[in-house]
Each structure stands twice: as C-alpha cells, then as structure tokens.
Design an enzyme around this catalytic site. Structure first.
Site, PDB file in Angstrom:
ATOM      1  CB  CYS A 382      -0.978  -0.031   1.176  1.00 37.16           C
ATOM      2  SG  CYS A 382      -2.347   1.146   1.024  1.00 37.16           S
ATOM      3  CG  HIS A 508      -3.680  -3.689   2.842  1.00 34.11           C
ATOM      4  ND1 HIS A 508      -2.788  -3.295   3.825  1.00 34.11           N
ATOM      5  CD2 HIS A 508      -4.180  -2.544   2.321  1.00 34.11           C
ATOM      6  CE1 HIS A 508      -2.768  -1.972   3.895  1.00 34.11           C
ATOM      7  NE2 HIS A 508      -3.601  -1.495   2.985  1.00 34.11           N
ATOM      8  CD  GLU A 510      -1.611  -6.582   4.979  1.00 30.82           C
ATOM      9  OE1 GLU A 510      -1.866  -5.466   5.441  1.00 30.82           O
ATOM     10  OE2 GLU A 510      -1.150  -6.758   3.833  1.00 30.82           O
TER      11      GLU A 510
END
Length: 539
Positions: A382, A508, A510
């Site tokens: 990001c 993102h 994750e």
C-alpha cells in the site's frame, strides 16, 4: 436451524476471548459444521477505520470492504473462512442506525429507548450473520468485560435472544482469569466466582466456563468453580498460556470442548475430531530450524498489533522453509539516508507496510532507497508501494521534490495522487477504496511467477493511487508495472527486475494469508530473504 454461541469475558480484558472463539470455530469446522463468527464491540465509533492504531491496533478489511476489529483476522486465519460486514458490529453502528430510523419516522413517533430499540437492532445484526452465510453455527464474541456500562445493551440483547430462539439453540461461554498469587503460592477462584455472579445478575447463566491460567489447574479447583458457578465439572475448561496461539485449539479439543458444545446444541456433526492438518502445522511451528530477520519499517512499531496481520503472514511464509521469522521493528521516524545502513545492515529483507500521513514517511523512503541500491529483498504494501515509486522518481528519474499529494500537497511532481472518485469526498470514515478488487497480472514478470495466473483478487484499503502521468518515464528507466486493474487505469503491482527481489503492491495481501496456506507474495519474499541470508553467510 442456525445455532448461536456467545462468548463473554470477565475479570480483566485481553483474556483471549477472540482466540477462544476462533479455536472453537476451528474445532466445529473440523467436525463438518459450517461456522461463521462475529465480534460485538461496545465503543461508539461506527467502525475502527478512523481510529489511531495506538488505540485499536490494525484495521482488518473484509472482502466486502468492512473496516473491522483485528480479531476478525484471528477468526479468518483459524477457521479459514472469509467473513463479511455483518461480522463486526459496534455500538456506534447500532446507535447510528437507530437514530437514522428515528429521523425517518420508522418508529411512528414512539419514544426511542435502549430497550427495545437498541437491543432489537443488536439482535437483528446478530441474525443477519447467520442469514447471510447459512451457517450451522454463529459464534459471537462480546467485546469488553462483563459489568462494563457500555456493553450492557449487548449483554441484554444476547439474554433476550435465548427467549426469542429457545434455549436449545443458544449457548453461553464465559472466559475468566484464574490468577496465581505468588505470596500465597496458590491460584484463586474468587475472581471467577464474582465474574459469573455479575453475569448471572444480568440474566445469563454460562453453560461453559473457559479459565485462562498460567499453571495447570487441579481437580479441586475445577470442582470448586463448578460448585460455585453452578455448572458440571466437565464444563470447566482450562486454557493454559501457550507459546503459540495455534496450540489453543488442541488444548480445547483434549478437554472435549467441541463435544460439549455439539451435545448441548444437538448439532449434527459429520466427523470425529481429527485436526491432522492442525497438528501438522503445530509440529512445524514447534520445530523451526533457524531464523530469517525482516526489518519492518513503520511509524507505529511501538504497538506491534498495528501490523498484526503482516507479522502473521510473514510467519506463515516461514513455515514451509521451517524458519522462524524474527521481525526487527524499525521506527521510520529515526531513519535517514545517512543512518539507514545502521538500522538495516543485519536484516535479510525489508518490508514497508501500509500507513497514512506525512510523519515518518521520509524514513520509509530512505529504507526503500537502501533496499534498492544494495539489492536487499524489498516488499512494499500500500503506502510501501506508493513510496517505492516516490523514491524511484526522486533518485532514479531525478525529480527532486517528488512525493505523494497526500503527504505533500505542494509537491511539483505528484507521483501519487488522489483517486478520481475521492475528489469531492470530505468525510474520512468509510470512504476509502475498500474490499476485494480484481487485478490483471502481466505475463513474464515476477508477479506472474508469484501468482501463476493472469487474474487475481486481493483486498484494498487506500484513498490515493499511482499517477499514470509518470508511468512511461518510469518504465523507460526499468520499473515494471506488473499488475493493473481490469480497465488498465490503476496500478496494482510494481517491480524492479534488475534487483533480485524488489516488489510492491497497492493492495493488502496480508489479509488473505493462512497458517497452512501462505499468501504467495509473502512466500516469495521470505524465500528471497532466505536466499539473501544464505548468500551472505557463504561469502
């Protein structure tokens, strides 16, 4: 019919209600039941999207774009499901919706009260979690501690739901603390007794008590809790402190917690508990050989929960290599071009995660420059992607003063600019580009090697994006734009082929990593960091 399980907590906060709820969800899923899970937060913010990470930790984003509590990350990782906007309900969201209804005249001039209007709204949100997923079981964690004034409407709502749905469809689990008094040399049950008494005073008798403890409980302690809290002895579940969170489902399984729940709710479980995959995972976690050091450069490093999903995803990526991930926390406000080497000389990879605001951004840019110039594996997420393009513009293209328009509105070279649809938006809350969006991956790139396919979907949370006015100039100087939105307008991934691993993404990744299924970019990053470490050691 969908069954409902409510998890409450007493004595102190941070008992691990979320891990208990997630672990139970995992056990039930392994028995062949479909499970969804939600968190009720009693704070008056509509969502955590505008809260400081120091106050709340990370903001976890769901597929449908809800900004939620970090516990939802635990839920998704443990149960391996994708949750939705109904999985996180705040008091602020409930009150806001009730007040909008009142302004519309939905209550026909009636007096709006906590009971029944607020409690009915809470119950409606509870039922939506089941209706939107058709789950066999909905597990709901009630945030806060029993007796907190702000959580009382939620406690009252889950009390009422027992009458609405009948007792056989509702179960209450209460988490408490069994403190060890060092001077006395013994554990004390009194806090648990008082916590259950408080809960019973609010109209809820727990069916099962999960006791957080540092040491093994004796049978006498279990019997005492059972006697004073009016539950069967086998319904007192010990939850010992563990080195790995992934031990908790196995702890609870050994005490037949899933059997107790299935029997109490008359659930049609398809399988016996096996947990073979989970046991294999824990065996890997407990037998890691060596470590890889990743320098995480951010401005919220004093509260590590601000990057919880990133750290978990790094750990997941280390498991296939049987490597532990040592995160070196680096405060970006302290990093400069002159001292970057001191902070980063011992790391095997550098990661710059997402974030907002100008403060400490220059330190991140210095860390990115160090990674690029010294061929240290780099991964930007990001803001970490946005600043990678800023660094490239400044130090490769020679565009002095290049920056993001978010961080420097007066920059002569706005490499990162506001999303077009954000131009007329003034509110901060809930207005970012949020949720799961598709991207197209360019063949012949590192991104394609990582994903192995031309189309992917990842979760986003951003307001600014790469300015395509600078795209051709950067491509001419070696930067590759390897992922774009389907319309080709938005840049999703960038990479630098001349380096062994220099990769960044706008989304993102994750949020979609799982302990048994590492997210592909994280996996590739850790593999690159491991190779970098081995090369250093062999010099």
């Amino acid at each position: 019919m969908t069954k409902f399980i409510f998890v409450t907590g007493g004595v102190v906060s941070s008992l691990g209600k979320g891990i208990t709820a997630a672990s139970l969800g995992r056990l039930l899923k392994d028995r062949g039941l479909s499970v969804t899970i939600q968190k009720f937060d009693p704070y008056l913010n509509v969502d955590p999207g505008t809260m400081s990470p120091y106050q709340h930790g990370e903001v976890f984003v769901t597929d449908d774009g809800a900004e939620t509590d970090l516990d939802l990350g635990h839920y998704e990782r443990f149960i391996d499901i994708n949750l939705n906007k109904y999985s996180n309900v705040t008091a602020g969201k409930v009150y806001s919706h009730v007040l909008k209804k009142e302004r519309r005249g939905d209550y026909l001039g009636g007096t709006v009260q906590v009971i029944p209007h607020i409690t009915n709204e809470i119950k409606e949100r509870l039922l939506l979690a089941g209706e939107s997923t058709n789950a066999d079981v909905v597990i709901t964690e009630i945030g806060g501690t029993t007796g907190d004034i702000e959580s009382l409407p939620f406690i009252e709502a889950i009390r009422q739901i027992r009458s609405d749905l009948s007792r056989e469809n509702v179960m209450y689990i209460h988490c408490t603390l069994l403190p060890f008094i060092k001077a006395a040399g013994e554990m004390k049950t009194k806090p648990t007794q008082h916590s259950v008494k408080e809960l019973r005073g609010l109209g809820i008798q727990p069916d099962l008590i999960v006791v957080r403890t540092e040491y093994e409980m004796t049978q006498d302690l279990k019997d005492k809790i059972a006697l004073f809290c009016d539950i069967p002895e086998q319904n007192v579940i010990e939850c010992r402190d563990a080195e790995s969170l992934y031990e908790i489902p196995l702890q609870l399984s050994k005490q037949h917690m899933d059997d107790l729940v299935i029997k109490r709710l008359d659930l049609n479980a398809k399988y016996d508990t096996q947990l073979d995959e989970w046991k294999h995972l824990l065996d890997v976690v407990n037998h890691l050989d060596g470590e890889i050091t990743i320098g995480l450069v951010g401005k919220y490093v004093s509260l590590q929960d601000a990057y919880l999903s990133v750290v978990e995803a790094l750990k997941h990526a280390g498991y296939p290599l049987h490597k532990d991930i040592n995160v070196k926390w680096i405060d970006s406000s302290e990093v400069t071009d002159e001292n970057a080497a001191e902070f980063l000389k011992d790391v095997d990879g550098i990661l710059v995660p997402g974030g907002f605001g100008y403060r400490a951004s220059e330190g991140k840019i210095s860390a990115i420059r160090y990674a690029r110039e010294n061929n240290v594996p780099y991964f930007g997420i990001c803001l970490g992607m946005q600043l990678a393009t800023v660094e490239f513009a400044r130090n490769v293209l020679g565009l002095e003063g290049a920056h993001s328009a978010e961080l420097d509105p007066e920059t002569p070279y706005p490499v990162i600019d506001l999303l077009p649809e954000q131009k007329d938006i003034e509110d901060l809350g809930g207005t970012l580009r949020l949720g799961l969006y598709p991207s197209e991956v360019k063949e012949g790139t590192l991104a394609y090697d990582i994903y192995g396919k031309k189309e992917i979907e990842e979760r986003h949370r951003h307001r600014y994006e790469f300015n395509n006015d600078y795209r051709e100039q950067m491509e001419d100087n070696g930067l590759v734009f390897s992922g774009v939105s389907p319309d080709g307008r938005r840049i999703e991934m960038v990479e630098l082929p001349k380096n062994d691993f220099f990769f960044a993404c706008q989304f993102h990744p994750e949020f979609l990593s799982r302990p048994n299924r590492p997210q592909p970019i994280f996996k590739a990053f850790i593999e690159a960091a491991n190779k970098y470490k081995e090369a250093k050691e062999n010099k």
